[in-house]
Design an enzyme around this catalytic site. Structure first.
Site, PDB file in Angstrom:
ATOM      1  N   SER A 167       0.849  -1.195   0.000  1.00  0.00           N
ATOM      2  CA  SER A 167       0.000   0.000   0.000  1.00  0.00           C
ATOM      3  C   SER A 167       0.881   1.240   0.000  1.00  0.00           C
ATOM      4  O   SER A 167       2.047   1.188   0.431  1.00  0.00           O
ATOM      5  CB  SER A 167      -0.858   0.019   1.274  1.00  0.00           C
ATOM      6  OG  SER A 167      -1.503   1.267   1.427  1.00  0.00           O
ATOM      7  N   TYR A 180      -1.039  -0.584  10.669  1.00  0.00           N
ATOM      8  CA  TYR A 180      -1.233  -0.836   9.228  1.00  0.00           C
ATOM      9  C   TYR A 180      -0.014  -0.346   8.436  1.00  0.00           C
ATOM     10  O   TYR A 180       0.512  -1.060   7.583  1.00  0.00           O
ATOM     11  CB  TYR A 180      -2.514  -0.128   8.767  1.00  0.00           C
ATOM     12  CG  TYR A 180      -2.918  -0.393   7.329  1.00  0.00           C
ATOM     13  CD1 TYR A 180      -3.638  -1.537   6.988  1.00  0.00           C
ATOM     14  CD2 TYR A 180      -2.608   0.511   6.314  1.00  0.00           C
ATOM     15  CE1 TYR A 180      -4.030  -1.777   5.673  1.00  0.00           C
ATOM     16  CE2 TYR A 180      -2.993   0.280   4.997  1.00  0.00           C
ATOM     17  CZ  TYR A 180      -3.708  -0.859   4.686  1.00  0.00           C
ATOM     18  OH  TYR A 180      -4.091  -1.095   3.378  1.00  0.00           O
TER      19      TYR A 180
HETATM   20  P1  NAP Z   1     -11.653  -5.302   1.543  1.00  0.00           P
HETATM   21  O1  NAP Z   1     -12.574  -4.716   0.552  1.00  0.00           O
HETATM   22  O2  NAP Z   1     -11.881  -5.060   2.989  1.00  0.00           O
HETATM   23  O3  NAP Z   1     -11.571  -6.888   1.271  1.00  0.00           O
HETATM   24  C1  NAP Z   1     -10.760  -7.654   2.108  1.00  0.00           C
HETATM   25  C2  NAP Z   1     -10.674  -9.065   1.599  1.00  0.00           C
HETATM   26  O4  NAP Z   1      -9.734  -9.777   2.430  1.00  0.00           O
HETATM   27  C3  NAP Z   1     -11.972  -9.829   1.688  1.00  0.00           C
HETATM   28  O5  NAP Z   1     -12.000 -10.768   0.644  1.00  0.00           O
HETATM   29  C4  NAP Z   1     -11.880 -10.538   3.039  1.00  0.00           C
HETATM   30  O6  NAP Z   1     -12.629 -11.751   3.120  1.00  0.00           O
HETATM   31  C5  NAP Z   1     -10.402 -10.868   3.049  1.00  0.00           C
HETATM   32  N1  NAP Z   1      -9.839 -11.047   4.388  1.00  0.00           N
HETATM   33  C6  NAP Z   1      -9.872 -10.198   5.445  1.00  0.00           C
HETATM   34  N2  NAP Z   1      -9.239 -10.736   6.502  1.00  0.00           N
HETATM   35  C7  NAP Z   1      -8.810 -11.958   6.103  1.00  0.00           C
HETATM   36  C8  NAP Z   1      -8.131 -13.016   6.744  1.00  0.00           C
HETATM   37  N3  NAP Z   1      -7.745 -12.921   8.032  1.00  0.00           N
HETATM   38  N4  NAP Z   1      -7.856 -14.133   6.052  1.00  0.00           N
HETATM   39  C9  NAP Z   1      -8.243 -14.257   4.757  1.00  0.00           C
HETATM   40  N5  NAP Z   1      -8.893 -13.286   4.089  1.00  0.00           N
HETATM   41  C10 NAP Z   1      -9.181 -12.160   4.768  1.00  0.00           C
HETATM   42  O7  NAP Z   1     -10.156  -4.811   1.290  1.00  0.00           O
HETATM   43  P2  NAP Z   1      -9.464  -4.239  -0.044  1.00  0.00           P
HETATM   44  O8  NAP Z   1      -9.596  -2.785  -0.062  1.00  0.00           O
HETATM   45  O9  NAP Z   1      -9.876  -5.041  -1.215  1.00  0.00           O
HETATM   46  O10 NAP Z   1      -7.933  -4.555   0.311  1.00  0.00           O
HETATM   47  C11 NAP Z   1      -7.255  -5.694  -0.184  1.00  0.00           C
HETATM   48  C12 NAP Z   1      -5.767  -5.522   0.076  1.00  0.00           C
HETATM   49  O11 NAP Z   1      -5.324  -4.345  -0.576  1.00  0.00           O
HETATM   50  C13 NAP Z   1      -5.420  -5.342   1.550  1.00  0.00           C
HETATM   51  O12 NAP Z   1      -4.180  -5.969   1.823  1.00  0.00           O
HETATM   52  C14 NAP Z   1      -5.291  -3.836   1.690  1.00  0.00           C
HETATM   53  O13 NAP Z   1      -4.453  -3.489   2.769  1.00  0.00           O
HETATM   54  C15 NAP Z   1      -4.683  -3.487   0.359  1.00  0.00           C
HETATM   55  N6  NAP Z   1      -4.862  -2.113  -0.067  1.00  0.00           N
HETATM   56  C16 NAP Z   1      -6.103  -1.547  -0.175  1.00  0.00           C
HETATM   57  C17 NAP Z   1      -6.232  -0.237  -0.606  1.00  0.00           C
HETATM   58  C18 NAP Z   1      -7.567   0.444  -0.794  1.00  0.00           C
HETATM   59  O14 NAP Z   1      -7.587   1.664  -1.004  1.00  0.00           O
HETATM   60  N7  NAP Z   1      -8.668  -0.264  -0.762  1.00  0.00           N
HETATM   61  C19 NAP Z   1      -5.089   0.502  -0.905  1.00  0.00           C
HETATM   62  C20 NAP Z   1      -3.847  -0.089  -0.774  1.00  0.00           C
HETATM   63  C21 NAP Z   1      -3.757  -1.387  -0.366  1.00  0.00           C
HETATM   64  P3  NAP Z   1     -14.199 -11.739   3.595  1.00  0.00           P
HETATM   65  O15 NAP Z   1     -14.990 -11.227   2.427  1.00  0.00           O
HETATM   66  O16 NAP Z   1     -14.473 -13.174   3.886  1.00  0.00           O
HETATM   67  O17 NAP Z   1     -14.293 -10.850   4.782  1.00  0.00           O
END
Ligand code: NAP
Length: 276
Positions: A167, A180
């Site tokens: 990130s 984080y």
């Molecule tokens: P999100 O919408 O909250 O989705 C999270 C996903 O991870 C869901 O599929 C969830 O499964 C799964 N998950 C959560 N905890 C878990 C665990 N302990 N074991 C296995 N799976 C788990 O998040 P996102 O925004 O797509 O983020 C995905 C990744 O990108 C993360 O690493 C985040 O830090 C990174 N990221 C996000 C952003 C952003 O702006 N969104 C920016 C930079 C980086 P369930 O559906 O079963 O809950």
């Protein structure tokens, strides 16, 4: 032979976007999730549909596992072995945001430990286990190629890869999400460590660094970022979408960067560029 990808946290958001893009290019998929089975099954169905629209038939399976738990990580890899018998790509995507988003002067050790288990320890040890399996697969292919046809080029070389989703929080300070930020910064070193260690086995390792991406994780701060983006926070003035990250993963998965490893790919609309 079909190539197989395991994506952690692929039921929703960025992981789902990655799964859809890999389905589009014909990968078989393990769609991991933590608790939302309905979303995971929806993603599996949509992946099959996307592949079909491209004239491909893929297999996609969902698997519940908490990447923060050692036993669940082992079970997840066993599932991939049983269902598909091979692994060409691991995408460490699952992550949670800072629990309670407390100021670093108030944040608790309990929340720190949980976040570190999911966002750092999970990918670190899942990579270790997946890498060992990839090394075994490469050795098995080499020995069967030697037995079958000495000197013949492998028509479909095995070039496994590992991608970790970090990130912009790896370097941009948010004092209400200290854990984080720390975990994401450490994922950069995870990538470098494994890139060096696995190069001799032909396994390339990459970090993708997304910017502000529309997902459930950012839904609660939408208004704040709407304004910041409109005011020019990112040179490309729009929210990222999961598909943006999926396309970067698909490029790597198709071997678009064969002589690069330990590399960071920014998918952030130019957020990382310092400006005057
Ligand atoms: P999100 O919408 O909250 O989705 C999270 C996903 O991870 C869901 O599929 C969830 O499964 C799964 N998950 C959560 N905890 C878990 C665990 N302990 N074991 C296995 N799976 C788990 O998040 P996102 O925004 O797509 O983020 C995905 C990744 O990108 C993360 O690493 C985040 O830090 C990174 N990221 C996000 C952003 C952003 O702006 N969104 C920016 C930079 C980086 P369930 O559906 O079963 O809950």
């Amino acid at each position: 032979m079909k190539r197989v990808a395991l994506i952690t946290g692929a039921s929703r958001g960025i992981g789902r976007g990655i799964a859809l893009e890999l389905a589009r290019i014909g990968f078989d998929l393990v769609v991991n999730y933590a608790g939302n089975q309905t979303a995971a099954l929806q993603t599996v169905g949509d992946c099959r549909e996307v592949a079909r629209a491209e004239g491909r038939k893929i297999s996609a399976e969902s698997c519940q596992a908490d990447v923060g738990q050692a036993a669940d990580r082992r079970r997840l890899l066993e599932f991939a072995k049983e269902k598909f018998g091979r692994l060409d790509l691991l995408v460490n995507n699952a992550g949670i945001t800072s629990i309670g988003r407390a100021d670093i002067l108030e944040a608790t050790e309990e929340n720190f430990d949980r976040l570190m288990a999911v966002n750092l320890k999970g990918p670190y040890f899942l990579t270790q286990q997946a890498a060992k399996w990839m090394i075994e697969q490469a050795a098995a292919r080499r020995s069967s190629a030697n037995e079958n046809d000495a000197g013949a080029a492998d028509p479909e070389p095995f070039r496994p890869k590992i991608i970790t989703i970090s990130s912009i929080s790896a370097y941009a300070v948010s004092t209400n999400r200290g854990d984080y930020c720390l975990a994401k910064a450490a994922l950069g070193m995870l990538t470098k460590l494994y890139a060096v260690r696995l190069a001799e086995y032909g396994i390339n390792v990459y970090e993708i660094c997304p910017g502000i991406v529309a997902s459930d994780m950012t839904a609660g701060v939408k208004e704040k970022y709407d304004k910041l983006i409109a005011d020019g926070l990112t040179p490309i003035r729009r929210w990222g979408v999961p598909e943006d990250v999926g396309k970067a993963v698909a490029a790597i998965a198709q071997d678009a960067l064969p002589f690069s490893t330990g590399e960071v790919i920014n998918v952030d609309g130019g957020f990382h560029l310092r400006r005057l």
